[in-house]
Design a protein around this motif. Structure first.
Motif, PDB file in Angstrom:
ATOM      1  N   ASP A  66       0.817  -1.220   0.000  1.00 28.12           N
ATOM      2  CA  ASP A  66       0.000   0.000   0.000  1.00 28.12           C
ATOM      3  C   ASP A  66       0.854   1.276   0.000  1.00 28.12           C
ATOM      4  O   ASP A  66       0.381   2.351   0.365  1.00 28.12           O
ATOM      5  CB  ASP A  66      -0.993  -0.001   1.162  1.00 28.12           C
ATOM      6  CG  ASP A  66      -0.323   0.008   2.526  1.00 28.12           C
ATOM      7  OD1 ASP A  66       0.900  -0.209   2.613  1.00 28.12           O
ATOM      8  OD2 ASP A  66      -1.036   0.235   3.527  1.00 28.12           O
ATOM      9  N   GLY A  67       2.135   1.165  -0.415  1.00 27.23           N
ATOM     10  CA  GLY A  67       2.971   2.347  -0.597  1.00 27.23           C
ATOM     11  C   GLY A  67       3.637   2.891   0.649  1.00 27.23           C
ATOM     12  O   GLY A  67       4.028   4.050   0.690  1.00 27.23           O
ATOM     13  N   ARG A  68       3.803   2.062   1.660  1.00 25.38           N
ATOM     14  CA  ARG A  68       4.476   2.481   2.892  1.00 25.38           C
ATOM     15  C   ARG A  68       5.828   1.788   2.984  1.00 25.38           C
ATOM     16  O   ARG A  68       6.001   0.666   2.509  1.00 25.38           O
ATOM     17  CB  ARG A  68       3.656   2.124   4.137  1.00 25.38           C
ATOM     18  CG  ARG A  68       2.246   2.664   4.170  1.00 25.38           C
ATOM     19  CD  ARG A  68       2.125   4.145   4.240  1.00 25.38           C
ATOM     20  NE  ARG A  68       2.699   4.697   5.465  1.00 25.38           N
ATOM     21  CZ  ARG A  68       2.851   6.007   5.682  1.00 25.38           C
ATOM     22  NH1 ARG A  68       2.480   6.871   4.770  1.00 25.38           N
ATOM     23  NH2 ARG A  68       3.360   6.437   6.806  1.00 25.38           N
ATOM     24  N   VAL A  69       6.774   2.456   3.612  1.00 29.70           N
ATOM     25  CA  VAL A  69       8.067   1.847   3.926  1.00 29.70           C
ATOM     26  C   VAL A  69       8.275   2.016   5.430  1.00 29.70           C
ATOM     27  O   VAL A  69       8.128   3.113   5.970  1.00 29.70           O
ATOM     28  CB  VAL A  69       9.237   2.449   3.111  1.00 29.70           C
ATOM     29  CG1 VAL A  69       9.360   3.939   3.317  1.00 29.70           C
ATOM     30  CG2 VAL A  69      10.554   1.748   3.445  1.00 29.70           C
ATOM     31  N   ILE A  78      11.830   2.750  13.539  1.00 26.66           N
ATOM     32  CA  ILE A  78      12.266   4.136  13.703  1.00 26.66           C
ATOM     33  C   ILE A  78      11.569   5.088  12.738  1.00 26.66           C
ATOM     34  O   ILE A  78      11.613   6.293  12.923  1.00 26.66           O
ATOM     35  CB  ILE A  78      13.803   4.281  13.574  1.00 26.66           C
ATOM     36  CG1 ILE A  78      14.285   3.807  12.202  1.00 26.66           C
ATOM     37  CG2 ILE A  78      14.504   3.557  14.707  1.00 26.66           C
ATOM     38  CD1 ILE A  78      15.729   4.147  11.891  1.00 26.66           C
ATOM     39  N   ARG A  79      10.951   4.548  11.691  1.00 26.18           N
ATOM     40  CA  ARG A  79      10.306   5.409  10.703  1.00 26.18           C
ATOM     41  C   ARG A  79       9.225   4.637   9.970  1.00 26.18           C
ATOM     42  O   ARG A  79       9.381   3.459   9.695  1.00 26.18           O
ATOM     43  CB  ARG A  79      11.356   5.883   9.697  1.00 26.18           C
ATOM     44  CG  ARG A  79      11.133   7.262   9.185  1.00 26.18           C
ATOM     45  CD  ARG A  79      12.330   7.783   8.377  1.00 26.18           C
ATOM     46  NE  ARG A  79      13.468   8.133   9.207  1.00 26.18           N
ATOM     47  CZ  ARG A  79      14.631   7.479   9.219  1.00 26.18           C
ATOM     48  NH1 ARG A  79      14.834   6.455   8.455  1.00 26.18           N
ATOM     49  NH2 ARG A  79      15.608   7.865   9.998  1.00 26.18           N
ATOM     50  N   ASN A  80       8.154   5.332   9.632  1.00 20.91           N
ATOM     51  CA  ASN A  80       7.072   4.767   8.837  1.00 20.91           C
ATOM     52  C   ASN A  80       6.607   5.885   7.912  1.00 20.91           C
ATOM     53  O   ASN A  80       6.054   6.877   8.378  1.00 20.91           O
ATOM     54  CB  ASN A  80       5.933   4.281   9.744  1.00 20.91           C
ATOM     55  CG  ASN A  80       4.862   3.546   8.994  1.00 20.91           C
ATOM     56  OD1 ASN A  80       4.572   3.838   7.827  1.00 20.91           O
ATOM     57  ND2 ASN A  80       4.233   2.594   9.657  1.00 20.91           N
ATOM     58  N   TYR A  83       6.357   5.677   0.206  1.00 23.87           N
ATOM     59  CA  TYR A  83       7.342   5.594  -0.864  1.00 23.87           C
ATOM     60  C   TYR A  83       6.617   5.666  -2.192  1.00 23.87           C
ATOM     61  O   TYR A  83       5.424   5.402  -2.281  1.00 23.87           O
ATOM     62  CB  TYR A  83       8.210   4.329  -0.755  1.00 23.87           C
ATOM     63  CG  TYR A  83       7.528   3.042  -1.144  1.00 23.87           C
ATOM     64  CD1 TYR A  83       7.564   2.576  -2.463  1.00 23.87           C
ATOM     65  CD2 TYR A  83       6.866   2.260  -0.213  1.00 23.87           C
ATOM     66  CE1 TYR A  83       6.960   1.385  -2.821  1.00 23.87           C
ATOM     67  CE2 TYR A  83       6.258   1.066  -0.551  1.00 23.87           C
ATOM     68  CZ  TYR A  83       6.310   0.634  -1.859  1.00 23.87           C
ATOM     69  OH  TYR A  83       5.702  -0.548  -2.209  1.00 23.87           O
ATOM     70  N   GLN A  84       7.386   6.040  -3.227  1.00 23.13           N
ATOM     71  CA  GLN A  84       6.812   6.143  -4.568  1.00 23.13           C
ATOM     72  C   GLN A  84       7.839   5.651  -5.574  1.00 23.13           C
ATOM     73  O   GLN A  84       9.017   6.008  -5.500  1.00 23.13           O
ATOM     74  CB  GLN A  84       6.458   7.598  -4.863  1.00 23.13           C
ATOM     75  CG  GLN A  84       5.847   7.805  -6.222  1.00 23.13           C
ATOM     76  CD  GLN A  84       5.445   9.259  -6.438  1.00 23.13           C
ATOM     77  OE1 GLN A  84       5.510  10.083  -5.542  1.00 23.13           O
ATOM     78  NE2 GLN A  84       5.049   9.560  -7.656  1.00 23.13           N
ATOM     79  N   ILE A  85       7.387   4.833  -6.506  1.00 19.55           N
ATOM     80  CA  ILE A  85       8.244   4.353  -7.594  1.00 19.55           C
ATOM     81  C   ILE A  85       7.735   4.959  -8.888  1.00 19.55           C
ATOM     82  O   ILE A  85       6.530   4.946  -9.150  1.00 19.55           O
ATOM     83  CB  ILE A  85       8.231   2.811  -7.688  1.00 19.55           C
ATOM     84  CG1 ILE A  85       8.817   2.209  -6.419  1.00 19.55           C
ATOM     85  CG2 ILE A  85       9.004   2.340  -8.924  1.00 19.55           C
ATOM     86  CD1 ILE A  85       8.798   0.699  -6.375  1.00 19.55           C
ATOM     87  N   GLU A  86       8.660   5.499  -9.670  1.00 16.69           N
ATOM     88  CA  GLU A  86       8.296   6.079 -10.956  1.00 16.69           C
ATOM     89  C   GLU A  86       9.504   6.064 -11.876  1.00 16.69           C
ATOM     90  O   GLU A  86      10.635   5.860 -11.436  1.00 16.69           O
ATOM     91  CB  GLU A  86       7.790   7.508 -10.773  1.00 16.69           C
ATOM     92  CG  GLU A  86       8.810   8.437 -10.149  1.00 16.69           C
ATOM     93  CD  GLU A  86       8.237   9.789  -9.767  1.00 16.69           C
ATOM     94  OE1 GLU A  86       7.072  10.054 -10.096  1.00 16.69           O
ATOM     95  OE2 GLU A  86       8.964  10.568  -9.144  1.00 16.69           O
ATOM     96  N   THR A 101      11.451   6.935  -4.279  1.00 10.53           N
ATOM     97  CA  THR A 101      11.613   8.059  -3.362  1.00 10.53           C
ATOM     98  C   THR A 101      10.990   7.677  -2.027  1.00 10.53           C
ATOM     99  O   THR A 101       9.839   7.228  -1.977  1.00 10.53           O
ATOM    100  CB  THR A 101      10.925   9.325  -3.922  1.00 10.53           C
ATOM    101  OG1 THR A 101      11.501   9.620  -5.189  1.00 10.53           O
ATOM    102  CG2 THR A 101      11.104  10.507  -2.989  1.00 10.53           C
ATOM    103  N   PHE A 102      11.782   7.801  -0.959  1.00 10.30           N
ATOM    104  CA  PHE A 102      11.277   7.586   0.391  1.00 10.30           C
ATOM    105  C   PHE A 102      12.206   8.290   1.377  1.00 10.30           C
ATOM    106  O   PHE A 102      13.366   8.554   1.075  1.00 10.30           O
ATOM    107  CB  PHE A 102      11.122   6.094   0.726  1.00 10.30           C
ATOM    108  CG  PHE A 102      12.387   5.288   0.755  1.00 10.30           C
ATOM    109  CD1 PHE A 102      13.042   5.018   1.961  1.00 10.30           C
ATOM    110  CD2 PHE A 102      12.927   4.778  -0.412  1.00 10.30           C
ATOM    111  CE1 PHE A 102      14.192   4.259   1.984  1.00 10.30           C
ATOM    112  CE2 PHE A 102      14.082   4.007  -0.391  1.00 10.30           C
ATOM    113  CZ  PHE A 102      14.717   3.746   0.819  1.00 10.30           C
ATOM    114  N   GLU A 103      11.664   8.611   2.530  1.00 10.35           N
ATOM    115  CA  GLU A 103      12.410   9.277   3.597  1.00 10.35           C
ATOM    116  C   GLU A 103      13.144  10.522   3.092  1.00 10.35           C
ATOM    117  O   GLU A 103      14.259  10.821   3.499  1.00 10.35           O
ATOM    118  CB  GLU A 103      13.376   8.297   4.268  1.00 10.35           C
ATOM    119  CG  GLU A 103      12.661   7.136   4.924  1.00 10.35           C
ATOM    120  CD  GLU A 103      13.575   6.074   5.508  1.00 10.35           C
ATOM    121  OE1 GLU A 103      14.804   6.176   5.363  1.00 10.35           O
ATOM    122  OE2 GLU A 103      13.040   5.137   6.116  1.00 10.35           O
TER     123      GLU A 103
END
Length: 133
Positions: A66-69, A78-80, A83-86, A101-103
């Protein structure tokens, strides 16, 4: 009536086989999974190699469907984030690549298969991070 029933069974079998092949194809080499950090290698302007042993901690990332990392350090979340792939252009040679792209950072997906993921910072540093499933 028997012919219609038999035809229905055949169509159902064909549909389920096609669906099964499609699911396998989509999941093969999919980023959606748990990835364990193996090492990071700095670019030419900042050469280094870091591993869990040399840096003193483990790291894993989980990319969800569902697009989460979700990022873990020593098995503590430590992080939630999203993310996006293109498709996009590489900083280095302006060629089109799969970008993730994430964080707050964008990476080139250098390689992705059932067991390995290598991402490279899409900037002049070009640090490379290697994960395994």
């Amino acid at each position: 009536m028997k012919k219609q029933f038999l035809l229905l069974i055949i169509v159902c079998c064909l549909f389920s086989t096609a669906h099964s092949l499609e699911s396998t194809k989509m999941n093969s080499g999919s980023i959606v999974n748990t990835w364990i950090w193996q090492k990071s290698i700095g670019g030419s302007s900042n050469p280094y190699t870091a591993t869990p042993k040399t840096i003193g901690f483990t790291k894993k990332v989980i990319f969800t469907s569902d697009g989460r990392v979700i990022t873990y350090k020593n098995n503590v979340e430590i992080r939630n984030s999203a993310y996006q792939i293109e498709k996009g252009n590489s900083f280095f040679d302006q060629s089109e690549n799969d970008l993730i792209t994430f964080e707050g950072k964008t990476y080139i997906i250098e390689s992705l298969d059932n067991q390995n993921l290598t991402i490279v910072s899409n900037n002049q540093d070009a640090a490379r991070t290697i994960f395994k499933r």
